[in-house]
Design a protein around this motif. Structure first.
Motif, PDB file in Angstrom:
ATOM      1  N   TYR A   1     -61.672  27.744   3.554  1.00  0.00           N
ATOM      2  CA  TYR A   1     -61.313  29.167   3.624  1.00  0.00           C
ATOM      3  C   TYR A   1     -62.531  30.017   4.031  1.00  0.00           C
ATOM      4  N   ALA A   2     -63.700  29.694   3.466  1.00  0.00           N
ATOM      5  CA  ALA A   2     -64.917  30.458   3.777  1.00  0.00           C
ATOM      6  C   ALA A   2     -65.278  30.306   5.252  1.00  0.00           C
ATOM      7  N   LEU A   3     -65.086  29.095   5.770  1.00  0.00           N
ATOM      8  CA  LEU A   3     -65.376  28.864   7.200  1.00  0.00           C
ATOM      9  C   LEU A   3     -64.474  29.739   8.064  1.00  0.00           C
ATOM     10  N   LEU A   4     -63.185  29.776   7.695  1.00  0.00           N
ATOM     11  CA  LEU A   4     -62.228  30.602   8.455  1.00  0.00           C
ATOM     12  C   LEU A   4     -62.613  32.075   8.394  1.00  0.00           C
ATOM     13  N   ASP A   5     -62.964  32.552   7.182  1.00  0.00           N
ATOM     14  CA  ASP A   5     -63.304  33.968   7.011  1.00  0.00           C
ATOM     15  C   ASP A   5     -64.557  34.339   7.802  1.00  0.00           C
ATOM     16  N   LEU A   6     -65.597  33.486   7.737  1.00  0.00           N
ATOM     17  CA  LEU A   6     -66.837  33.795   8.459  1.00  0.00           C
ATOM     18  C   LEU A   6     -66.626  33.724   9.973  1.00  0.00           C
ATOM     19  N   ALA A   7     -65.782  32.773  10.390  1.00  0.00           N
ATOM     20  CA  ALA A   7     -65.478  32.677  11.823  1.00  0.00           C
ATOM     21  C   ALA A   7     -64.722  33.932  12.278  1.00  0.00           C
ATOM     22  N   ALA A   8     -63.808  34.401  11.427  1.00  0.00           N
ATOM     23  CA  ALA A   8     -63.056  35.618  11.752  1.00  0.00           C
ATOM     24  C   ALA A   8     -63.998  36.813  11.862  1.00  0.00           C
ATOM     25  N   LEU A   9     -64.987  36.862  10.970  1.00  0.00           N
ATOM     26  CA  LEU A   9     -65.957  37.954  10.999  1.00  0.00           C
ATOM     27  C   LEU A   9     -66.787  37.916  12.291  1.00  0.00           C
ATOM     28  N   SER A  10     -67.210  36.714  12.660  1.00  0.00           N
ATOM     29  CA  SER A  10     -67.969  36.577  13.913  1.00  0.00           C
ATOM     30  C   SER A  10     -67.092  36.923  15.108  1.00  0.00           C
ATOM     31  N   PHE A  11     -65.817  36.534  15.039  1.00  0.00           N
ATOM     32  CA  PHE A  11     -64.878  36.853  16.123  1.00  0.00           C
ATOM     33  C   PHE A  11     -64.752  38.373  16.283  1.00  0.00           C
ATOM     34  N   LEU A  12     -64.780  39.079  15.148  1.00  0.00           N
ATOM     35  CA  LEU A  12     -64.700  40.551  15.196  1.00  0.00           C
ATOM     36  C   LEU A  12     -66.019  41.188  15.624  1.00  0.00           C
TER      37      LEU A  12
END
Lengths: 292, 292
Positions: A221-232
């Motif tokens: 979940y943390a990987l997904l969240d951090l990736a989403a943050l970088s995507f933004l």
């Protein structure tokens, strides 16, 4: 009665260091996921030596280059080598969530154990604080941290660690409260051990497998969240390679009908998240089977 | 074994006076133990008898410091037992005064540790620094309870119920306590193993002069091991006499009911249930019948 001679009783028997690793395995799916995770870990550790080119520098003359001998997975709109970016991006993409999970797990264990051990109003007060923290989605807290402390990896990692802490703390609190009532814990107390010893050396090792299973799932979940943050565009900033920012950068590549620079990091994220979830579920099942 | 018992100077090993413990529940207050007083001479053995909910285990837990009494005093060898212990020295002193063997041999040992490692931890805590001395002492303790090096290297799940209870007794003896509290210590074992453990306890008592408080609902077991028996009904003492007198000429209707409840040929459970319904409350029945 006569005393018996005893040579090996005091110390626990020496164990085969690989035995635990072998016992970790399960079905072919679990074993495959373990291999995938091991490969990604090795890639993350050896990234600077494995990447054929420096992904921070791109040649505009090679923008959107097709896969070939020079660039195995082509290039993005800046002419950066996608394969090298994928390899170097493994570092930030895995070590960011790792920092989140390590912090959240260690702090969550401390809070959960303290809460369960003290009980009463302390336990109730900590429970209400955790309820408040539960109300904030991790991503929202991370965006707030970025707004306050600036873009990058440090602020979101700390904010998400705080957001993930209640999951571990509540799990540990529940497990510890149940374990605390078991006679072997009372026996530790009666023998004269300190509350800290009983909590950390007596109780904690008996709940660790369940906590580790939860930490494994949290990692995905943390990987997904951090990736989403970088995507933004709020997490890891270019030119530092990161899977999330690679997908962001790859949007224009998709429009140019050369989607490889966006698809490859997305696949890597899916692969790692699924692998962590499968292994986490497997560990949780093993713990449930052990306790049944 | 060198159990620290006071010389026979007339000071009781343990003296309990006016002990009271209540619990708050959703529907009000439940009195678990009310005005409990008794004393035990050095090397004596007392049976605490009663059915489930009579306050036996609560009493045992108060003697161990696992529950704090609402009122009353516990003196061990003439020294009041502190309700709260702070600091290592106070914890170890309390452990040296009273130890416990729990009802469930499956849950009272830490499943992660071999029996040898468990005993090693207790001895280390209580100041046996030299590993060779600890190893020798572990051998002595295991021999004392009829176990050997094989059991020392085995984790609890590799042992039978009887072996586990022997290991739990060895763990309690490792502290060299003046008083050993046994909470239904043989009720989870089958009859032949019960007899072995009871014989073992009788041997230990004879060889070491340790005081025993044997909590049980089984009068036959108490008769075998104890000098006196104290019958508890709804937290109150209804009878406290030498065990032979109590079994041959019970003075209280509740004690007679307990004796009548032991299954034998011609035994009529319906009649027992009828007698139970007609039984007066302990206070109305006349309360405490002291042995003195």
């Amino acid at each position: 009665m006569s005393a018996v001679t005893l040579d090996s009783a005091a110390a626990p028997p020496r164990r085969d260091p690989l035995r635990r690793l072998r016992r970790l395995g399960g079905s072919w799916l679990v074993n495959t996921c373990l291999v995938i995770l091991a490969v990604f870990l090795v890639v993350a550790l050896a990234a600077p030596w494995l990447a054929p080119q420096d992904p921070r520098f791109g040649a505009l003359s090679e923008t959107f280059a097709d896969p070939g001998a020079a660039h195995w997975l082509g290039t993005d709109q800046g002419g950066h080598d996608t394969f090298s970016a994928l390899i170097e991006g493994t570092r930030t993409s895995l070590f960011g969530p790792l920092a989140v999970v390590v912090f959240a797990t260690v702090a969550g264990i401390a809070v959960g154990l303290f809460s369960a051990w003290r009980g009463g109003w302390v336990d109730a007060a900590i429970g209400r604080v955790l309820d408040i923290l539960f109300a904030f989605p991790a991503l929202l807290l991370a965006i707030l941290a970025v707004a306050l402390f600036g873009k990058g990896l440090t602020a979101p990692v700390l904010a998400m660690a705080v957001a993930y802490l209640p999951y571990t703390a509540r799990l540990v609190r529940g497990l510890a409260a149940a374990e605390k009532s078991r006679p072997y814990i009372a026996a530790y107390r009666v023998q004269g051990h300190s509350p800290v010893f009983v909590s950390v050396r007596g109780l904690l090792p008996n709940i660790t497998p369940t906590v580790l299973a939860q930490a494994t799932v949290n990692f995905g979940y943390a990987l997904l969240d951090l990736a989403a943050l970088s995507f933004l565009g709020l997490g890891v900033q270019p030119p530092t390679p990161d899977w999330g920012s690679m997908i962001n950068q790859g949007q224009s590549a998709v429009l140019q009908e050369r989607p490889l620079s966006a698809i490859v990091p997305a696949l890597a994220i899916v692969l790692v998240v699924v692998a962590f979830n499968v292994v986490g579920e497997h560990l949780a099942d093993r713990v449930a089977g052990r306790d049944a | 074994m060198t159990t620290d018992v006071t010389p026979h100077d007339g000071t009781p090993l343990i003296e309990v006076s006016g002990l009271r413990k209540t619990y708050r529940t959703g529907t009000g207050e439940v009195v678990a133990v009310e005005d409990l007083s008794f004393s035990l001479p050095v090397g004596g053995a007392l049976g605490l008898v009663g059915e489930s909910g009579s306050g036996k285990t609560t009493t045992a837990r108060m003697l161990l410091g696992l529950e704090r009494p609402d009122a009353g005093r516990i003196m061990v060898r003439g020294t009041p037992l502190a309700e709260t212990v702070r600091g290592r020295a106070a914890r170890l002193a309390r452990a040296k005064a009273v130890q416990m063997v729990f009802q469930d041999p499956y849950l009272s040992l830490d499943g992660r540790l071999s029996i040898g490692a468990t005993l090693d931890g207790v001895l280390r805590l209580h100041g046996v620094r030299d590993p060779a001395a600890r190893s020798a002492r572990i051998g002595e303790l295991l021999a004392q309870v009829g176990l050997g090096p094989r059991e020392a290297a085995t984790r609890p799940r590799g042992l039978s119920g009887g072996q586990r209870q022997r290991a739990a007794i060895a763990r309690a003896l490792a502290v060299e306590p003046a008083l050993l509290v046994l909470d239904e210590a043989v009720s989870a074992l089958d009859v032949s193993v019960q007899a072995q453990v009871l014989n073992l306890l009788a041997d230990i008592r004879r060889d070491t002069g340790i005081g025993l408080i044997f909590v049980s609902h089984d009068l036959a077991v108490v008769r075998y091991l104890c000098d006196e028996a104290l019958v508890l009904h709804r937290g109150r003492t209804v009878e406290h006499r030498p065990v032979g007198d109590l079994l041959t000429a019970p003075a209280d209707p509740y004690t007679r009911l307990l004796l009548a409840s032991i299954p034998r040929p011609g035994w009529d459970p319906e009649h027992i249930a009828r007698q139970r319904r007609e039984l007066p409350a302990p206070a109305a029945a006349g309360g405490v019948v002291p042995s003195e």
